[in-house]
Design a protein around this motif. Structure first.
Motif, mmCIF file in Angstrom:
data_model
loop_
_atom_site.group_PDB
_atom_site.id
_atom_site.type_symbol
_atom_site.label_atom_id
_atom_site.label_comp_id
_atom_site.label_asym_id
_atom_site.label_seq_id
_atom_site.Cartn_x
_atom_site.Cartn_y
_atom_site.Cartn_z
ATOM 1 N N ARG A 105 0.846 -1.197 0.000
ATOM 2 C CA ARG A 105 0.000 0.000 0.000
ATOM 3 C C ARG A 105 0.883 1.250 0.000
ATOM 4 N NH1 ARG A 105 -2.823 -3.568 -0.615
ATOM 5 N NH2 ARG A 105 -1.944 -3.037 -2.626
ATOM 6 N N LEU A 106 1.978 1.160 0.766
ATOM 7 C CA LEU A 106 2.907 2.290 0.795
ATOM 8 C C LEU A 106 3.479 2.525 -0.604
ATOM 9 C CD1 LEU A 106 4.428 4.421 2.415
ATOM 10 C CD2 LEU A 106 6.225 2.737 2.820
ATOM 11 N N ASP B 3 2.043 1.760 -3.423
ATOM 12 C CA ASP B 3 0.960 2.390 -4.196
ATOM 13 C C ASP B 3 0.921 3.891 -3.928
ATOM 14 O OD1 ASP B 3 0.118 0.076 -5.321
ATOM 15 O OD2 ASP B 3 -1.550 -0.269 -3.945
ATOM 16 N N ALA B 4 1.010 4.220 -2.629
ATOM 17 C CA ALA B 4 0.897 5.630 -2.244
ATOM 18 C C ALA B 4 2.020 6.448 -2.883
ATOM 19 C CB ALA B 4 0.929 5.762 -0.728
ATOM 20 N N ILE B 5 3.250 5.933 -2.767
ATOM 21 C CA ILE B 5 4.381 6.690 -3.321
ATOM 22 C C ILE B 5 4.244 6.808 -4.830
ATOM 23 C CG2 ILE B 5 6.885 6.725 -3.644
ATOM 24 C CD1 ILE B 5 7.141 5.254 -0.980
ATOM 25 N N LEU B 6 3.871 5.700 -5.469
ATOM 26 C CA LEU B 6 3.808 5.715 -6.935
ATOM 27 C C LEU B 6 2.630 6.534 -7.459
ATOM 28 C CD1 LEU B 6 4.812 2.051 -7.812
ATOM 29 C CD2 LEU B 6 6.189 4.126 -7.952
ATOM 30 N N SER B 7 1.651 6.806 -6.601
ATOM 31 C CA SER B 7 0.526 7.573 -7.120
ATOM 32 C C SER B 7 0.807 9.075 -7.090
ATOM 33 C CB SER B 7 -0.762 7.250 -6.369
ATOM 34 O OG SER B 7 -0.603 7.572 -5.019
ATOM 35 N N ILE B 8 1.907 9.467 -6.454
ATOM 36 C CA ILE B 8 2.294 10.875 -6.541
ATOM 37 C C ILE B 8 3.188 11.015 -7.769
ATOM 38 C CG2 ILE B 8 3.382 12.808 -5.372
ATOM 39 C CD1 ILE B 8 2.943 11.326 -2.757
ATOM 40 N N PRO B 9 2.807 11.867 -8.721
ATOM 41 C CA PRO B 9 3.627 12.000 -9.926
ATOM 42 C C PRO B 9 5.097 12.223 -9.563
ATOM 43 C CG PRO B 9 1.625 13.258 -10.152
ATOM 44 C CD PRO B 9 1.629 12.737 -8.754
ATOM 45 N N GLY B 10 5.986 11.421 -10.163
ATOM 46 C CA GLY B 10 7.393 11.369 -9.762
ATOM 47 C C GLY B 10 8.063 12.725 -9.667
ATOM 48 N N LEU B 11 7.923 13.525 -10.709
ATOM 49 C CA LEU B 11 8.626 14.801 -10.709
ATOM 50 C C LEU B 11 8.074 15.728 -9.627
ATOM 51 C CD1 LEU B 11 10.855 16.363 -12.032
ATOM 52 C CD2 LEU B 11 9.220 17.247 -13.691
ATOM 53 N N VAL B 12 6.755 15.635 -9.388
ATOM 54 C CA VAL B 12 6.141 16.465 -8.353
ATOM 55 C C VAL B 12 6.740 16.122 -6.991
ATOM 56 C CG1 VAL B 12 3.992 16.905 -7.107
ATOM 57 C CG2 VAL B 12 3.991 16.826 -9.607
ATOM 58 N N ALA C 90 9.026 18.380 -4.608
ATOM 59 C CA ALA C 90 8.570 18.673 -3.251
ATOM 60 C C ALA C 90 9.623 18.276 -2.214
ATOM 61 C CB ALA C 90 7.259 17.950 -2.978
ATOM 62 N N ILE C 91 10.132 17.050 -2.329
ATOM 63 C CA ILE C 91 11.110 16.607 -1.334
ATOM 64 C C ILE C 91 12.377 17.447 -1.417
ATOM 65 C CG2 ILE C 91 12.513 14.687 -0.525
ATOM 66 C CD1 ILE C 91 10.440 12.783 -1.389
ATOM 67 N N PHE D 226 14.621 7.258 -3.406
ATOM 68 C CA PHE D 226 13.514 6.837 -2.543
ATOM 69 C C PHE D 226 12.225 6.696 -3.353
ATOM 70 C CE2 PHE D 226 9.813 8.569 -0.247
ATOM 71 C CZ PHE D 226 9.606 7.525 0.632
ATOM 72 N N THR E 185 -4.305 3.152 0.992
ATOM 73 C CA THR E 185 -3.410 3.926 0.132
ATOM 74 C C THR E 185 -3.624 5.422 0.351
ATOM 75 O OG1 THR E 185 -3.550 2.161 -1.492
ATOM 76 C CG2 THR E 185 -2.630 4.245 -2.240
ATOM 77 N N LEU F 250 -2.079 6.475 3.565
ATOM 78 C CA LEU F 250 -0.616 6.605 3.471
ATOM 79 C C LEU F 250 -0.219 7.848 2.672
ATOM 80 C CD1 LEU F 250 0.247 2.859 3.053
ATOM 81 C CD2 LEU F 250 0.993 4.358 4.893
ATOM 82 N N ILE F 251 -1.048 8.195 1.693
ATOM 83 C CA ILE F 251 -0.744 9.407 0.931
ATOM 84 C C ILE F 251 -0.840 10.640 1.830
ATOM 85 C CG2 ILE F 251 -1.663 10.939 -0.858
ATOM 86 C CD1 ILE F 251 -2.301 8.460 -2.489
ATOM 87 N N LEU G 200 2.282 10.657 3.845
ATOM 88 C CA LEU G 200 3.442 11.084 3.059
ATOM 89 C C LEU G 200 3.428 12.599 2.861
ATOM 90 C CD1 LEU G 200 3.780 8.449 0.194
ATOM 91 C CD2 LEU G 200 5.480 8.993 1.935
ATOM 92 N N LEU H 53 6.143 15.749 4.623
ATOM 93 C CA LEU H 53 6.937 16.809 4.003
ATOM 94 C C LEU H 53 7.242 17.901 5.019
ATOM 95 C CD1 LEU H 53 5.232 17.194 0.504
ATOM 96 C CD2 LEU H 53 7.506 16.293 0.997
ATOM 97 N N SER I 125 -0.749 10.767 -14.380
ATOM 98 C CA SER I 125 0.377 11.020 -13.490
ATOM 99 C C SER I 125 1.568 11.580 -14.274
ATOM 100 C CB SER I 125 0.732 9.716 -12.784
ATOM 101 O OG SER I 125 1.889 9.847 -12.050
ATOM 102 N N VAL J 224 8.040 25.789 -3.393
ATOM 103 C CA VAL J 224 9.383 25.382 -2.996
ATOM 104 C C VAL J 224 10.267 26.614 -2.823
ATOM 105 C CG1 VAL J 224 11.478 24.276 -3.849
ATOM 106 C CG2 VAL J 224 9.310 23.056 -3.922
ATOM 107 N N LEU K 226 2.550 23.379 -0.440
ATOM 108 C CA LEU K 226 3.219 22.226 -1.045
ATOM 109 C C LEU K 226 2.509 20.929 -0.655
ATOM 110 C CD1 LEU K 226 5.689 21.755 -2.797
ATOM 111 C CD2 LEU K 226 7.006 21.338 -0.728
ATOM 112 N N ALA L 213 -1.989 13.430 -5.770
ATOM 113 C CA ALA L 213 -1.936 11.993 -5.530
ATOM 114 C C ALA L 213 -3.337 11.410 -5.388
ATOM 115 C CB ALA L 213 -1.111 11.702 -4.279
ATOM 116 N N VAL M 19 -4.894 10.987 -8.725
ATOM 117 C CA VAL M 19 -4.410 9.811 -9.456
ATOM 118 C C VAL M 19 -5.062 8.538 -8.923
ATOM 119 C CG1 VAL M 19 -2.385 8.396 -9.938
ATOM 120 C CG2 VAL M 19 -2.253 10.878 -10.150
#
Ligand code: ATP
Ligand code: MG
Lengths: 288, 302, 316
Positions: A127-128, A130-139, A143-144, A161, C15, C18-19, C22, C26, C248, C274, C282, C290, C293
């Motif tokens: 599930r984690l 899923d959560a990470i992958l559902s945030i668009p990578g570049l975004v 952000a990080i 990560f 999910t 967890l989002i 996450l 930040l 996405s 940022v 942010l 998220a 998506v």
């Protein structure tokens, strides 16, 4: 071949089994290997082979055309473009290496644990993922990086990560068959030591796709790194990086379009070469 | 009737004109061996020609080549005459016209031979309309009739079903019904029962036999199992490495096999019943030195 | 259908939880805490204390999370650190251009990707087919910031064919509006189109090589008819599954496109947040994207279940 057969016959699915007709070292593959080797070599040797200091400005010689002295000309601050590209290779290579190291170090144990342990850990960790992958990578990368502070190393750790779930999910699904009922049946009938045999036979098969995936992620990492540089979140200017230099050059596109074209071409070539190596690896390892 | 090849071809002394006549068929992939080296055979209305031979002997390829569906990298030569019309070298549009309404084929695949996301009725309708122009109501009638002909019970449920909702045997019956609605004269059946349960195998074979008689179809029935062919086919062809090595009326071939390969095939029947594996693993003898045999009365020297 | 929905919820709800964690993290992982970062390393403890109190940063982390998530569920994303306005008011005006660029980008990718992908599948053994496939491989790995700067530079700055600077709302002139979004839409769609081409092609090739196509051909069904049917029925499922991934990808590229073309969208907001250390904004944007998506995947799954008979059976 089912897992049971693999165990009983001691044979594995055809990883590394090649017929002579499958040519792995095609001209394209040789070329892409050469490109990657060149990027790495230039990246490592930049301080020795770069003709100029990448930071030395010369306000009297901006936007110089290519010449015997400056092979690729100079930029808006009169700095040598070739030297900056060479130092940019250092940043690009190091950044990609950091990202790859991080996603392998996180992704592999994660995937192994999820696939092998199963149960609630598997469930929660997927599930984690899923959560990470559902945030668009570049975004998420932006952000990080924005949060922990820009700079090459931190941003690439963040990227590693973000990519780690891809590795974990792939590895997990590949070793999942070990826990399947037909395996357990065979293992019980043959004795527990076969559990070890199973891992010996199944793991190499499970890792082959991971290597292929690592290549394509490395290629994406190189592009995302350049994108972060482009957004001013990677290597801190005025230090050279492909993405950052491209962003600077773009401001002067009409004066010197060449300066925008060249770093981009280098990025495309390098990233494409890495992903082609992944394709070659796929053919070589017979990954589906 | 012309006879360009010296190899035996099937039933050259038959009275009626064959519907499909294959002479000296060759299919080449450019490899060291020709996949089909020299095949001659005739298909007659109301008769089943059984084709036996081990895996890779070119059985499927012969049928596919006749339909014009051989792989694109295959080089097909020789003669294939359908109702007197030469098909080798004919335009693709012409060959396409023959498929369906003239000749058709069913395969070993059952459930996967039907489009998984389309209802059975629509698939049958598609096949029908590709070959026959008719009204909606008439189409439905023909489809229902065909499904009844292959002894499917609960026709209305079948029509609404998707392939995965049917058993393998039911799907194979649907395929046969599809071949029927096309109105073809020639049916190639490529191991149509290999994927089915033993009891169902029997029923499907009976259906093929019955529709052959009722509709005067000319059928080529391919099977690994020469025992099955013995029961349903009128005549037999034994293939080995892309060649016909023995041919004649089924009873004659089975009772008095001449060619050592045929003898080996027949001797393996009791062992292989229900399983094809042992058959395939028959000792790799080389039978090529032996002359082909034609049970029409004489031995032909190749 | 209902069972399928409930089963998906069992996956979607954790999910989503967890989002939110996450996104909230930040704020937590900021070295030295948000106040410190906000002040740029000011060492005046009173100021830090004041900021912490103002934004509730002095409370325990879990308490902060609960109050944040409580607000989020009520549509309150907190106060923007940079502007002092509610985050919602900062984000809302940014949605118009983003929805438009991403929406049109999706349409372009799907339409072009499906058409070209099917063409490449049907023509896979010809030179054209192979060329298209190879070109799509290049399209997948070409960086958007490079092609968009190149195109903006050539067609905008040098040739002056299209504007490269800013977003013209449609009520300020339809033609100007369309001109202002043409390049962003086309460029944001480059990699997604390439992805779609490859995806559709492989789905179509699998279908074309399947036993049912061979059987249909043996039954005399024409190639055109078969291709049409496969395109209409067999390729739809794979494409629907693919849409969340496309969304996405598009949103990720929006960050670049917004910056290059100076568009007032969410992508620009992220970069602004940022640069201005506006962590509240942010968090909110990351969370929104998220969730969007995840919701899109859920919808895609439901649609697929509704139209794919195999799935329908599997869950009923
Ligand atoms: N696309 C192809 N490319 C190259 N060779 C092929 C191709 N298709 C078939 N062949 C060759 O043609 C030969 C005959 O194949 P065919 O499918 O007709 O055999 P078969 O008698 O039907 O066997 P089986 O009992 O296994 O179905 C095989 O040896 C195979 O190697
Ligand atoms: Mg066959």
């Amino acid at each position: 071949m089912t897992i049971a057969q693999q165990i009983t016959t001691g044979r594995t699915a055809p990883v590394g089994k090649r017929t002579r007709s499958d040519r792995v070292l095609t001209p394209t593959v040789v070329f892409t290997l050469a490109v990657v080797a060149l990027v790495i070599a230039v990246g490592l040797l930049a301080p020795l082979i770069a003709p100029f200091d990448p930071l030395t400005t010369n306000s009297g010689n901006t936007f110089a055309s290519p010449s015997a002295e400056h092979w690729l000309g100079t930029d808006q601050a009169g700095r040598d473009v070739l030297s900056r590209l060479m130092y940019g290779a250092t940043a690009s290579f190091r950044g990609t290496a950091i990202a790859v190291a991080v996603f392998m170090v996180i992704g592999v144990p994660w995937g192994l644990a999820a696939g092998y342990l199963g149960g609630p850990f598997d469930e929660a960790s997927m599930r984690l993922a899923d959560a990470i992958l559902s945030i668009p990578g570049l975004v998420l990368a932006v952000a990080i990086t924005g949060v922990v502070g820009s700079g090459l190393n931190m941003s690439m750790v963040a990227l590693g990560f973000i990519f780690s779930p891809s590795i974990a999910m792939l590895l997990r699904s590949n070793i999942l068959p070990i826990r399947r009922a037909d395996y357990l049946l065979v293992a019980r009938s043959l004795g527990v030591s076969n559990l070890r045999a199973a891992f010996r036979h199944v793991l190499p098969n499970a890792f082959a796709p991971v290597l292929v995936q690592a290549c394509s992620l490395a290629s994406i990492a190189m592009i995302v790194q350049a994108a972060l540089g482009f957004l001013g979140l990677g290597v801190n200017p005025p230090h050279p990086s492909w993405g950052g230099d491209l962003a600077d050059a773009y401001l002067f596109f009409t004066e010197a379009p060449f300066a925008t074209v060249v770093p981009g071409l280098v990025i495309v070539l390098a990233a494409f070469s890495i992903s082609r190596i992944g394709d070659a690896l796929r053919a070589w390892l017979h990954v589906g | 009737m012309s006879q360009p090849s010296a190899v035996p071809h099937e039933s050259e002394h038959h009275d009626a004109e064959p519907i499909l006549s294959v002479r000296g068929l060759q299919v080449d992939f450019g490899g060291p061996h020709q996949a089909v080296a020299d095949v001659s055979l005739d298909l007659h209305a109301g008769q089943i020609l059984g084709v036996a031979g081990q895996s890779g002997s070119g059985k499927s390829l012969t049928a596919l080549a006749a339909l014009g569906l051989a792989p694109t990298n295959a080089d097909v030569s020789g003669s294939i005459r359908f109702k007197g019309r030469e098909l080798v070298g004919a335009k693709e549009s012409e060959r396409a016209k023959v498929r369906g309404s003239g000749m058709t084929m069913i395969f070993q695949e059952t459930v996967t031979a039907l489009n998984p996301v389309v209802q059975i009725e629509r698939q049958l309708e598609l096949a029908l309309r590709a070959n026959v122009a008719c009204s909606k109501a008439e189409a439905k009638d023909r489809i229902v009739q065909a499904l009844q002909d292959v002894q499917l019970r609960d026709v209305s449920r079948v029509l609404e079903s998707y392939p995965h909702e049917l058993s393998g045997g039911m799907c194979q019956r649907v395929m046969i019904a599809m071949a029927l609605v096309c109105g073809a004269d020639v049916l190639f059946a490529d191991e149509p029962t290999t994927a089915l349960d033993v009891t169902v195998q029997r029923e499907v074979m009976d259906i093929i036999r019955r529709i052959t008689d009722e509709r005067k179809l000319a059928v080529m029935l391919i099977s690994h199992d020469i025992g099955v062919l013995d029961e349903v086919s009128d005549r037999l062809v034994v293939m080995y490495r892309g060649r016909v090595i023995e041919t004649g009326p089924s009873s004659a071939v089975i009772a008095r096999p001449q060619h050592p390969y045929t003898k080996a095939l027949i001797n393996s029947i009791p062992r292989i019943h229900g399983s094809h594996n042992e058959f395939i693993e028959m000792p790799p003898l080389d039978f090529e030195e032996f002359a082909p045999v034609d049970h029409q009365g004489r031995e032909v020297v190749a | 259908m209902m069972r399928m929905f409930l089963r998906r919820l069992r996956v979607v709800i954790p999910t989503l939880f967890l989002i939110t964690l996450l996104s909230f993290m930040l704020r937590v992982i900021i070295p030295g805490g948000p106040a410190d970062a906000l002040l740029g390393g000011s060492d005046n403890p009173d100021t830090i204390k004041m900021i912490n109190e103002r934004y509730g940063l002095d409370r325990p982390v879990w308490e902060q999370y609960l109050s944040w998530i409580g607000g989020v569920l009520r549509g309150d994303f907190g106060i923007s650190y940079a502007t002092g306005l509610p985050v919602v008011d900062v984000i809302a005006p940014r949605l118009a251009s983003t929805l438009e660029i991403v929406g049109f980008g999706m349409v372009v990718s799907l339409v072009l990707g499906m058409a070209i992908g099917m063409f490449a599948a049907i023509k896979r053994e010809t030179r054209v087919g192979r060329f298209v496939f190879a070109a799509s491989g290049l399209g997948v790995s070409v960086p958007v910031f490079w092609i968009s700067t190149m195109c903006a530079g050539i067609f905008g700055a040098m040739l002056g064919l299209l504007p490269v600077n800013g977003y013209v709302p449609w009520f300020s002139g339809v033609s100007a509006h369309l001109q202002s979004i043409t390049m962003p839409v086309l460029l944001i769609a480059v990699p997604p189109t390439a992805f779609t081409i490859r995806h559709v092609r492989s789905a179509m090739v699998a279908a074309l090589d399947s036993p049912y196509v061979r059987a249909a051909r043996a039954m005399g069904v024409s190639s055109a008819r078969i291709h049409f049917d496969l395109a209409l029925r067999n390729a739809v499922g794979p494409v629907i599954t693919f849409i969340p991934f496309l969304a996405s990808t598009l949103v990720g590229e929006l960050v670049i496109i917004d910056v290059v073309f100076v568009l007032p969208g969410l992508g620009a907001s992220i970069v602004d947040a940022v640069h201005f250390r506006d962590f509240a904004a942010l968090q909110a944007i990351v969370l929104l994207l998220a969730v969007a998506v995840v919701m899109l995947s859920l919808i895609a799954d439901l649609v697929l279940t509704a139209i794919d008979p195999r799935r329908r059976k599997a869950v009923s």
